[in-house]
Design a protein around this motif. Sequence first.
Motif, short mmCIF file in Angstrom:
data_model
loop_
_atom_site.label_atom_id
_atom_site.label_comp_id
_atom_site.label_asym_id
_atom_site.label_seq_id
_atom_site.Cartn_x
_atom_site.Cartn_y
_atom_site.Cartn_z
N ILE A 186 1.06 -0.80 0.13
CA ILE A 186 -0.20 -0.23 0.15
C ILE A 186 0.97 0.90 0.58
N SER A 187 0.50 2.33 -0.89
CA SER A 187 1.46 3.60 -1.04
C SER A 187 1.53 4.19 0.86
N GLY A 188 2.54 4.81 0.49
CA GLY A 188 3.10 4.56 1.95
C GLY A 188 3.89 4.05 3.25
N HIS A 189 3.16 2.76 2.95
CA HIS A 189 4.07 1.29 3.72
C HIS A 189 5.52 1.22 3.50
N ARG A 190 6.28 0.84 4.55
CA ARG A 190 7.07 0.76 4.94
C ARG A 190 7.26 -0.31 5.00
N SER A 191 6.79 -1.28 5.74
CA SER A 191 7.24 -2.59 5.93
C SER A 191 5.98 -3.44 5.15
N VAL A 192 7.28 -4.63 4.67
CA VAL A 192 6.60 -5.62 4.17
C VAL A 192 7.31 -6.88 4.53
N SER A 193 6.38 -8.18 4.69
CA SER A 193 6.15 -9.10 5.49
C SER A 193 6.16 -10.08 4.66
N TRP A 194 6.69 -11.60 4.13
CA TRP A 194 5.61 -12.80 3.54
C TRP A 194 6.12 -14.40 4.53
N TYR A 195 4.66 -14.82 3.86
CA TYR A 195 3.73 -15.64 4.68
C TYR A 195 3.89 -17.02 3.65
N GLN A 196 4.41 -18.22 4.28
CA GLN A 196 4.03 -19.01 3.63
C GLN A 196 2.74 -19.81 3.65
N GLN A 197 1.24 -20.10 3.23
CA GLN A 197 0.11 -21.05 3.83
C GLN A 197 0.56 -22.29 2.81
N SER A 245 1.95 -5.62 4.03
CA SER A 245 2.45 -4.26 4.33
C SER A 245 1.69 -3.24 5.26
N SER A 246 2.44 -2.98 6.07
CA SER A 246 2.21 -2.32 7.11
C SER A 246 3.14 -0.78 7.01
N LEU A 247 2.08 0.32 7.72
CA LEU A 247 2.88 1.67 7.63
C LEU A 247 4.07 1.84 8.91
N THR A 248 3.99 1.01 9.89
CA THR A 248 4.68 1.45 10.82
C THR A 248 5.00 -0.35 11.72
N GLY A 249 5.44 -0.29 12.57
CA GLY A 249 5.53 -1.28 13.27
C GLY A 249 4.11 -1.58 14.38
N ASP A 250 3.69 -0.13 14.49
CA ASP A 250 2.15 -0.95 16.09
C ASP A 250 1.42 -0.85 14.54
N GLN A 251 0.89 -0.21 13.91
CA GLN A 251 0.63 -0.67 12.71
C GLN A 251 0.08 -2.09 12.01
N PRO A 252 -1.67 -2.25 11.63
CA PRO A 252 -1.86 -3.83 11.96
C PRO A 252 -1.50 -3.72 10.23
#
Lengths: 112, 120
Positions: free
Chosen positions: A26-37, A93-100
């Motif tokens: 999402i625009s402005g989000h700096r954190s990206v995480s990857w998950y395997q399901q 993705s999340s904006l900062t660490g304390d955001q979902p």
Amino acid sequence: KAGVTQTPRYLIKTRGQQVTLSCSPISGHRSVSWYQQTPGQGLQFLFEYFSETQRNKGNFPGRFSGRQFSNSRSEMNVSTLELGDSALYLCASSLTGDQPQHFGDGTRLSIL
Amino acid sequence: AQTVTQSQPEMSVQEAETVTLSCTYDTSESDYYLFWYKQPPSRQMILVIRQEAYKQQNATENRFSVNFQKAAKSFSLKISDSQLGDAAMYFCAYRSALNAGGTSYGKLTFGQGTILTVHP
């Protein structure tokens, strides 16, 4: 605002090949995480990137790697594919660490 | 390491009734976040509700509410007035809070999920 975009939605590969999956946060989000399901293991954390730096990594072999670009887009690479790598790969993705975290629709990877 | 346990693989509810999904977790941390995510057959994970561990007040979002019991390490989700669109797999998830540097090194640890069926 556009959501998290993952491409491609579906991939079919054969054992031994390598694959690259893409994630646009999402625009402005700096954190990206990857998950395997997978049905057997459920949702497992692969890695997390923040401002182009990997700052957290799950328990996956070195065949799984990733990177993040200056525009926060991220790629995940899996080399020497194995049958067990068949899974839904989710990016969040999340904006900062304390955001979902907000998730994309995932890439369904099938290994033949 | 943190673990999240959802003991109910499947649950069902009649439309308009109330259902509660259970979740327990194990952690030695005092500050963290808890989440419920919903994954319909379309497979996109959708955030339902979140709870900050330092807040004693239970979070609510319209028909969704949680019962957060920090000492018992329990985090259940109550869905009131269930609708057909609530049918999905529900995941409970844990994330560590911010570190001293002001950024998060947390990862989401998920439970195994609960499949919720809503009967008309």
